[in-house]
Design an enzyme around this catalytic site. Structure first.
Site, PDB file in Angstrom:
ATOM      1  N   HIS A 158       0.845  -1.212   0.000  1.00 16.35           N
ATOM      2  CA  HIS A 158       0.000   0.000   0.000  1.00 16.35           C
ATOM      3  C   HIS A 158       0.870   1.248   0.000  1.00 16.35           C
ATOM      4  O   HIS A 158       0.397   2.339   0.265  1.00 16.35           O
ATOM      5  CB  HIS A 158      -0.904   0.000   1.244  1.00 16.35           C
ATOM      6  CG  HIS A 158      -1.729  -1.249   1.366  1.00 16.35           C
ATOM      7  ND1 HIS A 158      -2.780  -1.522   0.533  1.00 16.35           N
ATOM      8  CD2 HIS A 158      -1.608  -2.320   2.185  1.00 16.35           C
ATOM      9  CE1 HIS A 158      -3.296  -2.701   0.849  1.00 16.35           C
ATOM     10  NE2 HIS A 158      -2.600  -3.210   1.844  1.00 16.35           N
ATOM     11  N   HIS A 160       3.875   9.676   7.349  1.00 14.47           N
ATOM     12  CA  HIS A 160       3.588   9.379   8.763  1.00 14.47           C
ATOM     13  C   HIS A 160       4.857   8.943   9.466  1.00 14.47           C
ATOM     14  O   HIS A 160       5.500   7.967   9.063  1.00 14.47           O
ATOM     15  CB  HIS A 160       2.535   8.267   8.862  1.00 14.47           C
ATOM     16  CG  HIS A 160       1.177   8.745   8.474  1.00 14.47           C
ATOM     17  ND1 HIS A 160       0.169   7.895   8.081  1.00 14.47           N
ATOM     18  CD2 HIS A 160       0.660  10.003   8.397  1.00 14.47           C
ATOM     19  CE1 HIS A 160      -0.916   8.596   7.802  1.00 14.47           C
ATOM     20  NE2 HIS A 160      -0.642   9.890   7.991  1.00 14.47           N
ATOM     21  N   HIS A 202       6.399   6.030   6.990  1.00 15.68           N
ATOM     22  CA  HIS A 202       5.855   5.501   5.738  1.00 15.68           C
ATOM     23  C   HIS A 202       5.040   6.583   5.061  1.00 15.68           C
ATOM     24  O   HIS A 202       4.824   7.657   5.622  1.00 15.68           O
ATOM     25  CB  HIS A 202       4.994   4.245   6.008  1.00 15.68           C
ATOM     26  CG  HIS A 202       3.816   4.526   6.844  1.00 15.68           C
ATOM     27  ND1 HIS A 202       3.834   4.448   8.224  1.00 15.68           N
ATOM     28  CD2 HIS A 202       2.562   4.940   6.511  1.00 15.68           C
ATOM     29  CE1 HIS A 202       2.648   4.779   8.694  1.00 15.68           C
ATOM     30  NE2 HIS A 202       1.860   5.089   7.674  1.00 15.68           N
ATOM     31  N   HIS A 260       1.660   7.669   2.299  1.00 16.12           N
ATOM     32  CA  HIS A 260       0.413   7.375   1.580  1.00 16.12           C
ATOM     33  C   HIS A 260       0.354   8.367   0.425  1.00 16.12           C
ATOM     34  O   HIS A 260       0.596   9.560   0.625  1.00 16.12           O
ATOM     35  CB  HIS A 260      -0.801   7.585   2.489  1.00 16.12           C
ATOM     36  CG  HIS A 260      -0.757   6.790   3.751  1.00 16.12           C
ATOM     37  ND1 HIS A 260      -1.428   5.587   3.905  1.00 16.12           N
ATOM     38  CD2 HIS A 260      -0.111   7.017   4.922  1.00 16.12           C
ATOM     39  CE1 HIS A 260      -1.198   5.127   5.130  1.00 16.12           C
ATOM     40  NE2 HIS A 260      -0.404   5.963   5.760  1.00 16.12           N
ATOM     41  N   THR A 274      -4.778   4.166  10.540  1.00 17.60           N
ATOM     42  CA  THR A 274      -5.682   4.418   9.400  1.00 17.60           C
ATOM     43  C   THR A 274      -5.826   3.174   8.525  1.00 17.60           C
ATOM     44  O   THR A 274      -6.562   3.187   7.548  1.00 17.60           O
ATOM     45  CB  THR A 274      -5.136   5.545   8.503  1.00 17.60           C
ATOM     46  OG1 THR A 274      -3.894   5.088   7.919  1.00 17.60           O
ATOM     47  CG2 THR A 274      -4.915   6.821   9.281  1.00 17.60           C
ATOM     48  N   THR A 275      -5.091   2.116   8.883  1.00 18.94           N
ATOM     49  CA  THR A 275      -5.216   0.881   8.111  1.00 18.94           C
ATOM     50  C   THR A 275      -5.465  -0.260   9.097  1.00 18.94           C
ATOM     51  O   THR A 275      -5.104  -0.165  10.272  1.00 18.94           O
ATOM     52  CB  THR A 275      -3.893   0.599   7.352  1.00 18.94           C
ATOM     53  OG1 THR A 275      -2.823   0.555   8.303  1.00 18.94           O
ATOM     54  CG2 THR A 275      -3.607   1.673   6.317  1.00 18.94           C
ATOM     55  N   GLU A 302      -4.252  10.993   3.540  1.00 18.45           N
ATOM     56  CA  GLU A 302      -5.297  10.307   4.328  1.00 18.45           C
ATOM     57  C   GLU A 302      -6.190  11.350   5.002  1.00 18.45           C
ATOM     58  O   GLU A 302      -7.410  11.323   4.875  1.00 18.45           O
ATOM     59  CB  GLU A 302      -4.627   9.420   5.364  1.00 18.45           C
ATOM     60  CG  GLU A 302      -3.809   8.331   4.694  1.00 18.45           C
ATOM     61  CD  GLU A 302      -4.152   6.971   5.225  1.00 18.45           C
ATOM     62  OE1 GLU A 302      -3.698   6.654   6.336  1.00 18.45           O
ATOM     63  OE2 GLU A 302      -4.878   6.233   4.561  1.00 18.45           O
TER      64      GLU A 302
HETATM   65  N1  LIG Z   1      -1.294   4.912   8.660  1.00 22.03           N
HETATM   66  S1  LIG Z   1      -1.018   4.627  10.190  1.00 22.03           S
HETATM   67  O1  LIG Z   1       0.258   5.186  10.580  1.00 22.03           O
HETATM   68  O2  LIG Z   1      -2.130   5.110  10.968  1.00 22.03           O
HETATM   69  N2  LIG Z   1      -0.997   3.029  10.343  1.00 22.03           N
HETATM   70  C1  LIG Z   1      -0.124   2.291  11.014  1.00 22.03           C
HETATM   71  N3  LIG Z   1      -0.153   0.941  11.127  1.00 22.03           N
HETATM   72  C2  LIG Z   1       0.884   0.326  11.884  1.00 22.03           C
HETATM   73  C3  LIG Z   1       1.768   1.366  12.500  1.00 22.03           C
HETATM   74  S2  LIG Z   1       1.232   2.926  11.909  1.00 22.03           S
HETATM   75 ZN   LIG Z   2       0.051   5.909   7.685  1.00 19.46          ZN
END
Ligand SMILES: NS(=O)(=O)/N=C1/NCCS1
Ligand SMILES: [Zn+2]
Length: 234
Positions: A71, A125, A100, A102, A207-208, A112
């Site tokens: 993703h 992020h 990471h 998005h 968010t995932t 996001e």
């Molecule tokens: N996109 S997010 O940062 O909210 N999602 C995550 N999933 C595992 C660590 S951070």
């Molecule tokens: Zn994220």
């Protein structure tokens, strides 16, 4: 059975996207789910500054491993010497675990969070966990104050971002989900942050999937600029 309806892997299509995540990931149906649209007119400003200043300190690291998550890309960057504290984080110290990105098919969308309904080209992020209270990232992700994620919007402009380029230049080596490689350059996460340090903050979630409601979100108001090339799928 219900399982036949749910595609094997979560994603963003009508059959496996956010509207059906709650079937397999119950927290996705919770009351503090992220992302959100940030309505600037109702976001209360901390006018009398009773909130302490948010401070951060990162190390520079080389040979960080970058992964194609399916993703987007994720850089594993556990930094025992890093500290994020103050602001909405109370007395606890949070440590960088990974960062990471998005982004979308075009630079018209991909972030996001949205601001007054407007999406940015992408969103970085920087994920931290509460080392004052918890013993591991996995444990922290089970608690409402376990993680702190800094969100930085990407705007598309003419100048490329040198630090992002160090990352994007490795993506040709990890074209497929699950592939990883090392980033030879030295990366300093501080350079990802905008110069203006104003931010919005709220209590939200991953968010995932599994969408744990464990994130104190800190979303910077000022985007950083990257080029179209740096933030669109190829
Ligand atoms: N996109 S997010 O940062 O909210 N999602 C995550 N999933 C595992 C660590 S951070
Ligand atoms: Zn994220």
């Amino acid at each position: 059975t219900r399982a036949r309806v749910m595609a094997a892997e979560w994603g963003y299509s009508p059959t496996n996207g956010p509207d059906v995540w709650a079937r397999l990931f119950p927290q996705a149906g919770g009351a503090r789910q992220s992302p959100v649209d940030i309505c600037t007119s109702i976001a209360s400003s901390d006018s009398n500054l009773e909130m302490k200043k948010l401070t951060f300190a990162y190390e520079s690291q080389s040979d960080l491993r970058i992964l194609n998550t399916g993703h987007g890309w994720k850089v594993e960057a556990p930094q025992s010497g890093s500290r994020l504290e103050g602001g909405p984080l109370g007395e606890d110290i949070y440590q960088l675990e990974q960062f990471h990105c998005h982004w979308g098919e075009t630079s018209a969308e991909g972030s996001e969070h949205t601001v007054d309904g407007r999406a940015y080209a992408g969103e970085l992020h920087l994920v931290h966990w509460n080392t004052t209270k918890y013993q591991s990232f996995a444990e922290a992700a089970q608690h409402p104050d376990g993680l702190a994620v800094l969100g930085v919007f990407f705007d598309v402009g003419n100048e490329s971002n040198d630090e992002i380029e160090k990352i994007v230049s490795t993506l040709s080596e990890i074209k497929f989900k699950g592939q990883f490689t090392d980033i030879p350059d030295v990366i300093d996460p501080t350079t990802f942050l905008p110069s203006g340090l104003g931010y919005w903050t709220y209590l939200g979630s991953l968010t995932t999937p599994p969408c744990n409601e464990c994130v104190i979100w800190i979303v910077y108001k000022e985007p950083i600029t990257v080029t179209e090339e740096q933030v669109t799928y190829h």
